[in-house]
Design an enzyme around this catalytic site. Structure first.
Site, PDB file in Angstrom:
ATOM      1  CE1 TYR A   1      42.961  33.600  38.028  1.00  0.00           C
ATOM      2  CE2 TYR A   1      43.228  33.099  35.685  1.00  0.00           C
ATOM      3  CZ  TYR A   1      43.421  33.716  36.910  1.00  0.00           C
ATOM      4  OH  TYR A   1      44.152  34.712  36.711  1.00  0.00           O
TER       5      TYR A   1
ATOM      6  CE  LYS B   1      42.502  38.244  53.629  1.00  0.00           C
ATOM      7  NZ  LYS B   1      43.507  39.181  54.088  1.00  0.00           N
TER       8      LYS B   1
ATOM      9  CG  ASP C   1      46.703  40.361  53.760  1.00  0.00           C
ATOM     10  OD1 ASP C   1      47.148  39.413  54.108  1.00  0.00           O
ATOM     11  OD2 ASP C   1      46.125  41.207  54.547  1.00  0.00           O
TER      12      ASP C   1
ATOM     13  CG  ASP D   1      47.165  36.121  37.371  1.00  0.00           C
ATOM     14  OD1 ASP D   1      47.956  36.069  36.550  1.00  0.00           O
ATOM     15  OD2 ASP D   1      46.200  36.841  37.497  1.00  0.00           O
TER      16      ASP D   1
ATOM     17  CG  ASP E   1      51.853  39.929  36.685  1.00  0.00           C
ATOM     18  OD1 ASP E   1      51.974  38.774  36.299  1.00  0.00           O
ATOM     19  OD2 ASP E   1      51.324  40.705  36.060  1.00  0.00           O
TER      20      ASP E   1
HETATM   21  C1  IPM Z   1      48.943  34.676  33.217  1.00  0.00           C
HETATM   22  C2  IPM Z   1      47.952  35.674  32.809  1.00  0.00           C
HETATM   23  C3  IPM Z   1      46.307  34.975  32.380  1.00  0.00           C
HETATM   24  C4  IPM Z   1      46.009  34.406  33.783  1.00  0.00           C
HETATM   25  C5  IPM Z   1      45.415  35.680  31.704  1.00  0.00           C
HETATM   26  C6  IPM Z   1      45.842  36.323  30.556  1.00  0.00           C
HETATM   27  C7  IPM Z   1      43.954  35.166  31.550  1.00  0.00           C
HETATM   28  O1  IPM Z   1      47.611  36.644  33.468  1.00  0.00           O
HETATM   29  O2  IPM Z   1      49.016  33.631  32.438  1.00  0.00           O
HETATM   30  O3  IPM Z   1      49.116  35.010  34.327  1.00  0.00           O
HETATM   31  O4  IPM Z   1      45.365  35.384  34.496  1.00  0.00           O
HETATM   32  O5  IPM Z   1      46.164  33.323  34.124  1.00  0.00           O
HETATM   33 MG    MG Z   2      48.904  36.823  35.151  1.00  0.00          MG
END
Ligand code: IPM
Ligand code: MG
Length: 358
Positions: free
Chosen positions: A142, A191, A223, A247, A251
């Site tokens: 990032y 990884k 993975d 990240d 999710d």
């Molecule tokens: C998160 C989001 C952000 C990230 C995006 C919106 C830049 O997905 O906070 O998880 O990738 O960190």
């Molecule tokens: Mg995210």
């Protein structure tokens, strides 16, 4: 006590979920005798529209001078232009990097009343899921060098994954410390079979594990970790990982607990200042309809009370209130299931508010 909170509603459903959350903070203030003063600030797409930049300097300065930051969400299709010089998401990176908030805590908790909302089978979920993802937030790909260039006459682009020992040490330490307060089970995700930066990561985690002999450490490749998370989520307690892997895994972890609309987060550094925000995005498709789930933001405010202000009792009251409303069968669309009562953003916000009584 007086607390100065920087509030960044942002874009999409951000302002709607923030509105409900501020009402709850106000009630906590009245009941427990705290004074929360809010400073509303621009960041994200709306800041691009008004100021030409996703993170105006005055927003960053005001955040630095506050006791904590409450953020809704940023981004939307309006600003999703392929070659745009400015993007709403840059506000997030600017805040995280600018405030040195290198540690992102993302608890993925499956609430008992929401078991039906999880896509996993009951036999996999068992008596519940309780995972804490500790994501590195100010390093890795990032923040590494990126660019575009012609290579042998062919248009190319690159991004760089880079970590130094100190960056890994400070996030690994938080992984170990939080594991000590929980089930003493730490999974480090990397990884290392491919990436040099992952081999450094793994070495640092192993060295540090000597200081925490009680913590069981497990290394997983990303993975495999992604697979294990849906195959057997109960094996996880604390997961510590890099910015990008965190990240992705957060999710996935959120989804197995039923809805991304339920998960809060805290971004912390060495001091008390933190950014508290739901892990979901700005959900432009449902923005302005009054149907967004404000619970992730409300739970983020609870994390703020706990981590930035040390107000554990107040934080627990918010969390308990959210669970009670769910137990009574009230749901927003994202967590709706058969037999439950479908309501909107304001209604569920008000139900939680009514439970906030000291
Ligand atoms: C998160 C989001 C952000 C990230 C995006 C919106 C830049 O997905 O906070 O998880 O990738 O960190
Ligand atoms: Mg995210």
């Amino acid at each position: 006590m007086n607390y100065k909170i920087a509030v960044i509603p942002g874009d999409g459903i951000g302002p709607e979920v923030i509105e409900e959350t501020v009402k709850i903070l106000d009630k906590i203030g009245v009941d427990f005798g705290h004074s929360f003063k809010y400073e509303y600030l621009l960041a994200g797409g709306c800041a691009i529209d008004e100021k030409g930049t996703p993170l105006p300097q005055e927003t960053l300065e005001a955040c630095k001078n506050s006791d904590s930051i409450l953020l809704g969400a940023v981004g939307g299709p309006k600003w999703d232009i392929p070659n745009a010089k400015v993007r709403p998401e840059q506000a997030l990176l600017g805040l995280r990097g600018g405030l040195n908030l290198y540690c992102n805590l993302r608890p993925a908790l499956l609430y008992e009343p929401l078991k039906d909302a999880s896509p996993l089978k009951e036999s996999v979920i068992g008596d519940g899921i309780d995972i804490l993802v500790v994501r590195e937030l100010t390093g890795g790909i990032y923040f590494g060098e990126r660019g575009k260039e012609e290579v042998n006459g062919v248009e190319s682009a690159y991004d760089t994954e880079i970590y130094n020992v100190n960056e890994v040490k400070r996030i690994a330490k938080i992984g170990f410390e939080t594991a000590m307060k929980r089930d003493k089970n730490l999974t480090s995700v990397d990884k290392a079979n491919i990436l040099e930066s992952s081999r450094l990561w793994r070495r640092v985690v192993d060295e540090m594990s000597k200081d925490y002999p009680e913590v069981k450490v497990n290394h997983l490749y990303i993975d495999n970790a992604a697979m294990q998370l849906v195959k057997d989520p109960k094996q996880f307690d604390v997961i510590v990982t890099s910015n990008m892997f965190g990240d992705i895994l957060s999710d996935e972890a959120s989804m197995i607990t039923g809805s991304i609309g339920m998960l809060p987060s805290a971004s912390l550094g060495d001091g008390k200042l933190g950014i508290y925000e739901p892990i979901h995005g700005s959900a432009p498709d449902i923005a302005g309809k009054g149907i967004a789930n404000p619970l992730a933001t409300i739970l983020s405010a609870a994390m703020m009370l706990r981590h930035s202000f040390g107000l554990e009792e107040e934080a627990m009251l918010i969390e308990k209130s959210v669970i009670e409303v769910l137990e009574e069968g009230y749901r927003t669309g994202d967590i709706m299931s058969l037999g439950m009562k479908l309501i909107g953003t304001k209604e569920i916000g008000r139900l939680v508010l009514n439970k906030i009584v000291k």
